[in-house]
Each structure stands twice: as C-alpha cells, then as structure tokens.
Design an enzyme around this catalytic site. Sequence first.
Site, PDB file in Angstrom:
ATOM      1  CG  ASN A   1      34.042  49.419  47.343  1.00 34.32           C
ATOM      2  OD1 ASN A   1      33.700  50.387  47.610  1.00 34.32           O
ATOM      3  ND2 ASN A   1      33.738  48.889  46.157  1.00 34.32           N
ATOM      4  CG  MET A   2      35.358  46.337  54.570  1.00 34.16           C
ATOM      5  SD  MET A   2      37.096  45.982  54.860  1.00 34.16           S
ATOM      6  CE  MET A   2      37.717  47.121  56.194  1.00 34.16           C
TER       7      MET A   2
ATOM      8  N   GLY B   1      37.723  47.337  46.468  1.00 39.36           N
ATOM      9  CA  GLY B   1      37.395  48.522  45.693  1.00 39.36           C
ATOM     10  C   GLY B   1      38.216  48.682  44.421  1.00 39.36           C
ATOM     11  CE  LYS B   2      34.999  46.710  39.400  1.00 40.47           C
ATOM     12  NZ  LYS B   2      35.179  45.296  39.589  1.00 40.47           N
TER      13      LYS B   2
ATOM     14  CG  ASN C   1      34.239  41.532  30.916  1.00 39.73           C
ATOM     15  OD1 ASN C   1      33.197  42.081  30.203  1.00 39.73           O
ATOM     16  ND2 ASN C   1      33.976  41.044  32.288  1.00 39.73           N
TER      17      ASN C   1
ATOM     18  N   GLY D   1      43.202  34.558  28.874  1.00 32.70           N
ATOM     19  CA  GLY D   1      44.326  35.429  28.634  1.00 32.70           C
ATOM     20  C   GLY D   1      43.748  36.842  28.227  1.00 32.70           C
TER      21      GLY D   1
ATOM     22  CG  ASP E   1      38.272  35.249  45.888  1.00 32.29           C
ATOM     23  OD1 ASP E   1      37.371  35.630  44.699  1.00 32.29           O
ATOM     24  OD2 ASP E   1      38.290  36.101  46.815  1.00 32.29           O
TER      25      ASP E   1
ATOM     26  CG  ASP F   1      40.605  45.454  40.623  1.00 36.46           C
ATOM     27  OD1 ASP F   1      40.048  46.303  39.717  1.00 36.46           O
ATOM     28  OD2 ASP F   1      39.839  45.091  41.477  1.00 36.46           O
TER      29      ASP F   1
ATOM     30  N   GLY G   1      40.413  36.526  48.339  1.00 37.31           N
ATOM     31  CA  GLY G   1      40.500  38.025  48.830  1.00 37.31           C
ATOM     32  C   GLY G   1      41.155  38.752  47.783  1.00 37.31           C
TER      33      GLY G   1
HETATM   34  O1  RIB Z   1      37.379  44.321  41.293  1.00 38.02           O
HETATM   35  C1  RIB Z   1      37.087  43.629  42.415  1.00 38.02           C
HETATM   36  C2  RIB Z   1      36.405  44.634  43.493  1.00 38.02           C
HETATM   37  O2  RIB Z   1      35.190  45.009  42.929  1.00 38.02           O
HETATM   38  C3  RIB Z   1      36.305  44.172  44.785  1.00 38.02           C
HETATM   39  O3  RIB Z   1      37.276  44.343  45.659  1.00 38.02           O
HETATM   40  C4  RIB Z   1      35.140  45.131  45.412  1.00 38.02           C
HETATM   41  O4  RIB Z   1      35.302  45.872  46.309  1.00 38.02           O
HETATM   42  C5  RIB Z   1      34.403  45.561  44.017  1.00 38.02           C
HETATM   43  O5  RIB Z   1      34.526  46.817  44.102  1.00 38.02           O
END
Ligand code: RIB
Length: 299
Positions: free
Chosen positions: A11-12, A39-40, A183, A218, A239, A245, A278
């Site tokens: 994703n953007m 994007g995950k 989670n 954790g 953030d 991820d 980010g």
């Molecule tokens: O897990 C974070 C991601 O979830 C973000 O980068 C966004 O694109 C969403 O897909």
Amino acid sequence: MMRIVVVGSVNMDLVTLAPRFVAPGETILGERFLTVPGGKGANQAVAARRLGAEVALVGALGDDPFGRQLRDGLVAEQIDLSQLSQLAGCASGTASITVAHGENQIIVVPGANAQLDPGHVEQAQTLIGRADAVLLQMEIPLETVEATLRLGQRLGVPVILNPAPAQELPGEWLRLARYITPNQHELAILLGADASDDYLQLMQRSPCPVVLTRGAEGAWYREQGEPIHQPGFAVEAVDSTGAGDTFNAALAVFLHEGLAEAVRKACAAAAFSVTRFGAQAGMPSQAQLRQWLAQRQQR
Ligand code: RIB
C-alpha cells in the site's frame, strides 16, 4: 541466511499527524502529512530484509504512480520482486492513516491487492518451496490466504499467519499455520469468540500455536503447555504503525534460535520501530537491533 517469502499487500500510506482523532462531522487542523510506503506484506518484507534475511514478495501493485514509487522502494531494499505483479488498469492499494499520541486509525482501500489470487501463489511455488518460512497476512483475498496455507503445508514450509485485519477463519485453515500472531482483539474475532474472553484461555482454544501480541506489554506464547510472558521494551512511542509487521518479520527471521529468543527479539524490534514516524522508517537493521539490545542489557 534465512530465506523468507512474504505473501501480502503493498500500500501507499497517506499519513496525517494530528493532535487527536476527529469525531464524525468534525474538522480539525493536522500537524504534518506524509506519503510513505506501507502495506502489511511490504512492511514485513522490508523488516525481514533489514534484519538480514533473503526476502521475496508475492503481491500485486497497480500501474499508477504510487505503484511505480512502491516498486522502486522495494527494489532499493533489495527484495526479490520476481513474483510482484503490476496490474494494468488497476489502482495500487492505499491506507489513509491518522496518527495521534503515538496511536493510529487506518482505512485500507485494497486496489490491486484484491486481485492477488491463488494463481499468483501457485506461480511462486518454486520460490516458496525453497523458503525457510512464509509470512502471510489478511489484506489480500481470503481464498489466497487459504491457498498459501495449503501450499505451505504441501511443501513442508512453515507459514506464520498474522491475522490482520481479522476475520473469523475455519479451524481447518488455522491448523495449517505454524504460528498465528494476533493481538487479543484479533484472536477473539478469528475464533468467533467474545472480545471480553480471557486471552490466555482463548490461546488454549486455538487449533494452532499462538504468539499473542500485547503492544507495549510485549507478547505471550506457550511452551510445553505453559503460558509464558515476554515483557515489552519501554520506549517513547512516536508512531505504532508497522510495529506488528516488524514483530512478525523478526519472529520469522529469528525462529531458528528457538521460540523464546525469537519472541524476545520480535518484541525488541517492534519497540525500536515505534520510535520513528512511518511504518518502515523505524524498522531496525540487524546491527542496529543487536546494538540496541546490548545497550539495554548494560543498564
Ligand atoms: O500494519 C501497518 C500497515 O497496515 C500500514 O502500512 C498500512 O498500509 C496498513 O496496511
């Protein structure tokens, strides 16, 4: 070197930093706007690569300016993109993200990610057959999630399923995963349980092993039937986008060191990642993670 194949979304991310989240019908002034890769699937690929694995990404992009920018970013990270399709007439996936007080709200429009079908996974069979692990999430069609779990099983390659965004899945699919990494909220949805159910009991009800993420607190996992808690690493969160991820990628990269060590490093890498704005900006390299952990042990 660990070989990891990621099957997932690109994703953007359209990120707004705001003083707080808005209420319906309300307009407020934000502080900053950024367009950054996310994007995950792509995030997990980038995190695993920076942690030293050889990584290939099975995914789909649009043939739009975002698609070209996203591809260039992944090329710069030295990720194998031989199975990343650029689909004609399709828009790339986007995620509209608001970040306030280190937390986020996200709306994903899948675009090309919705066109990633089981055929694309079959085409990546040789790549997957050579991998040490597959990382999989749920921002792609469910039939593709199922096809990846089945292919992993057939080829004897462990699949780590990060069930986000969560949907209820058949127990038969879950049994095909080596680990799932939800989670608490995602685990309840996945199993069709109540959100207020005790998460340690829910972990026991899962048809496959669970590594449960608890954000700053954790993670939990089970060894020889006993629940084990890996405490989180205290950091100043800027953030949290992409922390999950980073956790998944580190878990896969360090799994050969044993589950306990992999979960410890996954918690550390995720904590490191939230200190930058980010999804991908804060993901550590292997050397950065090693140094960061060493500094913390000295204190
Ligand atoms: O897990 C974070 C991601 O979830 C973000 O980068 C966004 O694109 C969403 O897909």
